[in-house]
Design an enzyme around this catalytic site. Structure first.
Site, PDB file in Angstrom:
ATOM      1  N   SER A  61       0.784  -1.232   0.000  1.00  0.00           N
ATOM      2  CA  SER A  61       0.000   0.000   0.000  1.00  0.00           C
ATOM      3  C   SER A  61       0.818   1.287   0.000  1.00  0.00           C
ATOM      4  CB  SER A  61      -0.968   0.005   1.184  1.00  0.00           C
ATOM      5  OG  SER A  61      -2.044  -0.874   0.932  1.00  0.00           O
ATOM      6  N   ASP A 302       2.407   2.359   5.412  1.00  0.00           N
ATOM      7  CA  ASP A 302       2.818   0.968   5.488  1.00  0.00           C
ATOM      8  C   ASP A 302       2.216   0.212   4.317  1.00  0.00           C
ATOM      9  OD1 ASP A 302       4.054   1.614   7.861  1.00  0.00           O
ATOM     10  OD2 ASP A 302       2.477   0.762   9.130  1.00  0.00           O
TER      11      ASP A 302
END
Length: 456
Positions: A61, A302
């Site tokens: 992501s 993250d």
């Protein structure tokens, strides 16, 4: 950065990787205008190939920052407005609630506040039309929450944002990424296709069960149809901090070429969303997670794919960016310990202490939280037992096909009303689980950044 100074970090990384059961890790630190790297462990337990700074990992992501940057470049070119309705830009898009669709804007997509279920994973092939075909599969999706009412982490929304990029540029998302961001930013070690990744040493994901040897996951990659949200992009840690450098340098790439305007860089780091209590970030901007560490601001993101985890943190007042890419094991614990030391040394910054259960047990009415909370991809059944509030978390739908343990069980420890902590049996870090009630009386459980409505 003095060479000897980072040699010590190589040694510390080696020790931490072993202790946290992480098969392999790649680290890059941007400080004082220079990038230093370290690597440890193996890329693949089957081949034993070692990790080097030139190895590429799936960054998951963190890709959302790349997609947001592409969208903001279109804003800079006056081809797009953040408050423009998605239905105007993608007239072919259908949702189960047409009225709600008419209220969703591009800004909602980039801040995870659209209400669209976030984990709609469907494989539509790997051709240039994969994202186009994905949009066609959204017609039966309802809403997790009313438009703009909450933040609930939404991969689906970023696929739609990627489709908007395709529509306005006339290019497939990965080609727009290459020509409109990677090239002007000088990022030569970031690729979106498996055949491109083969030019590098490539990490494979692992399942690690306690002290058992790491085991290769069943498949390497998620479907290409969700690429703009993070399913396919691979990069070196060096390129990840290279992307962060663009955002530290006011949107400038190599040779001073403009990737974004300074105004768009600032807009991405301006808080748009307030998160629930216990969240590990202070808020959310456009794409970026925003942090307030002892009065100093930072931002980052993250990422997680099948057996791989990535971490990026940027401290703008120090000009420092740190990226860690891993391929299994207790990656979150490695991140916490490693970044504590790195941020202290390079930014003179102490991370806030990790949340822990109170020394004196807190008494709350556990029955108020019992029930089933569910959305596409996840189902949580909460029951009150002798050991406390127990959560059985099931990964459902398409995601269940790619995880090793589709059902896991946790005990939730109360911290205060509507806030609990939990952790896996072999983990050091605790994870918050919060509960909220919306204006219409609906109840939600917040696991990480996802809001799951109570369904029974």
């Amino acid at each position: 950065m003095p060479g000897r100074r980072f040699v010590e970090w190589q040694q510390r990384l080696d020790e931490m990787v072993r202790r946290h059961g992480v098969p392999g890790a790649s680290l890059a630190v941007l400080a004082d205008g220079d990038v230093s790297t370290a690597a440890s462990g193996i890329l693949n337990a089957g081949t034993g190939v070692t990790v080097t700074p030139d190895s590429v990992f799936q960054i998951g992501s963190i890709t959302k920052i790349f997609t947001t940057t592409l969208v903001m470049r279109l804003v800079d070119e006056h081809r797009l407005d953040l408050d423009q309705k998605v239905s105007e830009l993608l007239p072919e898009l259908r949702l189960a609630d047409p009225d709600a669709l008419g209220r969703i804007t591009v800004r909602h997509l980039l801040t995870h506040t659209s209400g669209i279920p976030g984990d709609h994973f469907v494989d539509t092939g790997r051709g240039d039309d994969a994202v186009t075909k994905y949009v066609e599969t959204c017609a039966d999706l309802g809403l997790v929450h009313p438009v703009g009412a909450l933040m609930s982490y939404c991969n689906t929304g970023f696929v739609l944002a990627g489709r908007i990029v395709e529509r306005l540029t006339g290019q497939a998302w990965r080609e727009a990424l290459r020509t409109r961001m990677l090239h002007p930013a000088g990022l030569r070690e970031t690729v979106a296709l498996p055949e491109e990744a083969l030019r590098f040493r490539v990490a494979y994901g692992h399942d690690v069960d306690g002290d058992q040897p790491p085991k290769l996951v069943a498949r390497w990659q998620l479907p290409a149809s969700t690429a703009p949200a993070g399913s396919t992009l691979c990069a070196t840690a060096r390129d990840v901090v290279g992307m962060a450098r663009v955002h530290l340098d006011g949107g400038l790439g190599v040779d001073g070429r403009e990737v974004l305007t300074d105004a768009s860089v600032a807009a991405m780091r301006t808080r748009s969303v307030q998160l629930h209590r216990g969240a590990n970030a202070a808020g959310w901007g456009l794409g970026w997670a925003l942090y307030d560490w002892n009065g100093r601001r930072a931002f980052g993101h993250d990422g997680g794919t099948i057996g791989q985890s990535s971490f990026l943190r940027v401290v703008p007042d120090a000009g420092v960016a740190i990226a860690l890419l891993t391929n299994g094991g207790r990656a979150e614990d490695l991140y916490q310990e490693l970044f504590q030391g790195l941020l202290a040394e390079f930014c003179d910054l102490a991370l806030p202490p990790l949340p822990t259960p109170p020394d004196v047990p807190v008494t709350v009415d556990l029955t108020a939280y019992a029930g089933t909370y569910a959305t596409i991809g996840r189902r949580v059944e909460l029951t009150v037992e002798d050991r406390g509030l127990v959560a059985r978390v099931s990964v459902t739908d398409a995601l269940a096909e790619v995880v090793d343990q589709p059902v896991e069980e946790y005990v939730l420890v109360p911290v205060e009303k509507d806030l609990f902590l939990t952790r896996a049996a072999d983990a050091r870090s605790w994870t918050p689980v919060a509960f909220s009630t919306s204006e219409d009386g609906s109840r939600y459980a917040h696991l990480g950044l996802r809001a799951l409505p109570k369904v029974s």
